[in-house]
Design a protein around this motif. Structure first.
Motif, PDB file in Angstrom:
ATOM      1  N   UNK A 174       5.146 100.534  86.765  1.00  0.00           N
ATOM      2  CA  UNK A 174       3.842 100.217  86.180  1.00  0.00           C
ATOM      3  C   UNK A 174       3.022  99.467  87.216  1.00  0.00           C
ATOM      4  N   UNK A 175       1.797  99.898  87.419  1.00  0.00           N
ATOM      5  CA  UNK A 175       0.918  99.263  88.408  1.00  0.00           C
ATOM      6  C   UNK A 175       0.681  97.792  88.082  1.00  0.00           C
ATOM      7  N   UNK A 176       0.543  97.459  86.789  1.00  0.00           N
ATOM      8  CA  UNK A 176       0.246  96.070  86.448  1.00  0.00           C
ATOM      9  C   UNK A 176       1.416  95.146  86.777  1.00  0.00           C
ATOM     10  N   UNK A 177       2.651  95.681  86.733  1.00  0.00           N
ATOM     11  CA  UNK A 177       3.805  94.861  87.117  1.00  0.00           C
ATOM     12  C   UNK A 177       3.758  94.543  88.616  1.00  0.00           C
ATOM     13  N   UNK A 178       3.302  95.515  89.389  1.00  0.00           N
ATOM     14  CA  UNK A 178       3.172  95.278  90.828  1.00  0.00           C
ATOM     15  C   UNK A 178       2.105  94.224  91.109  1.00  0.00           C
ATOM     16  N   UNK A 179       1.023  94.253  90.338  1.00  0.00           N
ATOM     17  CA  UNK A 179      -0.022  93.247  90.523  1.00  0.00           C
ATOM     18  C   UNK A 179       0.492  91.855  90.149  1.00  0.00           C
ATOM     19  N   UNK A 180       1.318  91.785  89.102  1.00  0.00           N
ATOM     20  CA  UNK A 180       1.926  90.504  88.728  1.00  0.00           C
ATOM     21  C   UNK A 180       2.826  89.985  89.858  1.00  0.00           C
ATOM     22  N   UNK A 181       3.564  90.909  90.474  1.00  0.00           N
ATOM     23  CA  UNK A 181       4.432  90.511  91.583  1.00  0.00           C
ATOM     24  C   UNK A 181       3.614  89.996  92.760  1.00  0.00           C
ATOM     25  N   UNK A 182       2.453  90.611  92.996  1.00  0.00           N
ATOM     26  CA  UNK A 182       1.584  90.157  94.084  1.00  0.00           C
ATOM     27  C   UNK A 182       1.104  88.732  93.817  1.00  0.00           C
ATOM     28  N   UNK A 183       0.770  88.433  92.561  1.00  0.00           N
ATOM     29  CA  UNK A 183       0.327  87.074  92.225  1.00  0.00           C
ATOM     30  C   UNK A 183       1.472  86.070  92.411  1.00  0.00           C
ATOM     31  N   UNK A 184       2.691  86.471  92.004  1.00  0.00           N
ATOM     32  CA  UNK A 184       3.846  85.592  92.164  1.00  0.00           C
ATOM     33  C   UNK A 184       4.125  85.355  93.651  1.00  0.00           C
ATOM     34  N   UNK A 185       3.986  86.402  94.444  1.00  0.00           N
ATOM     35  CA  UNK A 185       4.203  86.277  95.890  1.00  0.00           C
ATOM     36  C   UNK A 185       3.171  85.343  96.509  1.00  0.00           C
ATOM     37  N   UNK A 186       1.931  85.414  96.026  1.00  0.00           N
ATOM     38  CA  UNK A 186       0.879  84.517  96.526  1.00  0.00           C
ATOM     39  C   UNK A 186       1.249  83.050  96.295  1.00  0.00           C
ATOM     40  N   UNK A 187       1.857  82.773  95.141  1.00  0.00           N
ATOM     41  CA  UNK A 187       2.255  81.388  94.860  1.00  0.00           C
ATOM     42  C   UNK A 187       3.335  80.924  95.839  1.00  0.00           C
ATOM     43  N   UNK A 188       4.270  81.788  96.152  1.00  0.00           N
ATOM     44  CA  UNK A 188       5.305  81.430  97.124  1.00  0.00           C
ATOM     45  C   UNK A 188       4.693  81.226  98.507  1.00  0.00           C
ATOM     46  N   UNK A 189       3.825  82.142  98.906  1.00  0.00           N
ATOM     47  CA  UNK A 189       3.188  82.032 100.218  1.00  0.00           C
ATOM     48  C   UNK A 189       2.284  80.802 100.294  1.00  0.00           C
ATOM     49  N   UNK A 190       1.739  80.398  99.146  1.00  0.00           N
ATOM     50  CA  UNK A 190       0.883  79.216  99.132  1.00  0.00           C
ATOM     51  C   UNK A 190       1.616  77.978  99.619  1.00  0.00           C
ATOM     52  N   UNK A 191       2.903  77.877  99.290  1.00  0.00           N
ATOM     53  CA  UNK A 191       3.692  76.738  99.755  1.00  0.00           C
ATOM     54  C   UNK A 191       3.866  76.776 101.272  1.00  0.00           C
ATOM     55  N   UNK A 192       4.094  77.989 101.804  1.00  0.00           N
ATOM     56  CA  UNK A 192       4.253  78.128 103.253  1.00  0.00           C
ATOM     57  C   UNK A 192       2.962  77.731 103.962  1.00  0.00           C
TER      58      UNK A 192
END
Length: 357
Positions: A174-192
């Motif tokens: 599902x495309x929306x699940x991929x978009x959710x994963x992108x948002x979650x990844x952004x939060x992880x990268x935000x710490x870096x």
């Protein structure tokens, strides 16, 4: 060794001469024989015997062999390729769950009967990826290739989405699940990015040398170190338990939550800033096990024009959120990401981070 025989240029593996046949799939010979197809080749000694080599028919590709011109059987070619590149014994063999029997069962039998050595130490059979109500397959023509998907999505977001389901379980695309994963990844990268912004030597970025234990020892704040150690242990236990990546990711995000809570006190206390940055290094090291954080997080700033456009989109998104127009807010988040930035919603308002990708 007398485990195979030849009939009219065809070579067959005699299943009943291989004592451990059925071990991989958990099937026994009597059950298999009862379910054997009616149209069995009567030249075979047993209906379960399978072809190692097939005599060529008119118009088919062929190679010379001791039994005449022919071609490899379906199963033997995989054993041949594996042994050519990995040796007679190797650690991990993967494949779809539909290949356990007969393909992989036959692959084990012919390989071990030939070499007398264990073939593969671990078998990892993945569940299907479903598109709508059907599994993805070349025969149905309903496949999405990685090459196509990474044109629309961050490759690491795609990886994060795949890791969110245990490899043995089916996965619904599902495309929306991929978009959710992108948002979650952004939060992880935000710490870096935050660790890099603090300019602590050796902090942030890709994981540096050293084990998680060595990195934990560098976390000077005892409470943060204790929390991080708990999440590291949970992560490692999950990965040791049949590659339980959903549980490993949960530990990764639990650690990120601790680091975000710790972040607010960092700016004013140098000692805590070092502890925070070393905590981020622990996070990056664990993420690296899963193939995350392989792309460097940009620490540069956008051009004045882009910066103004990003701020305009962020303001428009805030207005959409205040109207509870979540669809429009998600669209604007995507537009912001396309310009090379991410936006994090915090109690004090949106926080913009320039990613440069």
């Amino acid at each position: 060794r007398g485990i195979a025989y030849v009939v009219d240029g065809d070579a067959y593996f005699e299943v009943r001469r291989f004592a451990s046949y059925g071990r991989l799939s958990g099937k026994n010979l009597d059950e298999l024989l009862a379910g054997a197809r009616v149209e069995v080749d009567e030249r075979k000694r047993d209906p379960l015997d399978f072809a190692l080599w097939k005599a060529s028919k008119p118009g088919e590709p062929w190679w010379e062999s001791p039994w005449g011109p022919g071609r490899p059987g379906w199963h033997i070619e995989c054993s041949a390729m594996s042994m050519e590149y990995l040796g007679e014994s190797f650690d991990i063999h993967g494949g779809g769950e539909d290949l356990v029997f007969p393909h992989h069962e036959n692959e084990v039998a012919q390989s071990e009967a030939c070499t007398g050595k264990p073939f593969a130490r671990f078998w990892i059979h993945n569940g299907f990826v479903n598109l709508g109500a059907e599994k993805m397959s070349k025969s149905l023509g309903n496949i999405l290739t990685i090459k196509e998907l990474v044109k629309r999505h961050d490759p690491e977001a795609l990886r994060l989405w795949l890791l969110g389901t245990h490899y043995r379980n089916p996965l619904e695309f599902a495309e929306d699940r991929l978009r959710e994963s992108a948002r979650a990844l952004d939060r992880l990268r935000g710490l870096v990015a935050e660790a890099e912004r603090l300019s602590i030597p050796g902090a942030g970025g890709r994981s540096g040398p050293g084990s998680p234990d060595a990195l934990l020892a560098a976390v000077s704040d005892r409470d943060l170190m204790r929390q991080a150690a708990t999440h590291v242990e949970t992560f490692e236990n999950a990965m040791d338990e049949d590659f339980n990546t959903p549980a490993a990711l949960a530990a990764l995000f639990d650690l990120s939550h601790e680091l975000y809570r710790y972040r607010d006190s960092v700016a004013h206390e140098a000692g805590r800033a070092v502890a925070f940055s070393n905590g981020v290094r622990v996070l990056v090291t664990l993420g690296g096990v899963l193939g995350l954080f392989q792309r460097p997080v940009a620490s540069s700033t956008p051009s004045p024009f882009l910066g103004a456009e990003i701020e305009r989109l962020v303001e428009e998104r805030e207005n959409a959120r205040s109207r509870k127009d979540w669809k429009r807010a998600d669209e604007l988040r995507g537009a912001i990401r396309q310009l090379g930035a991410s936006v994090e919603d915090t109690p004090s308002g949106p926080r913009i981070r320039w990613t440069g990708h």
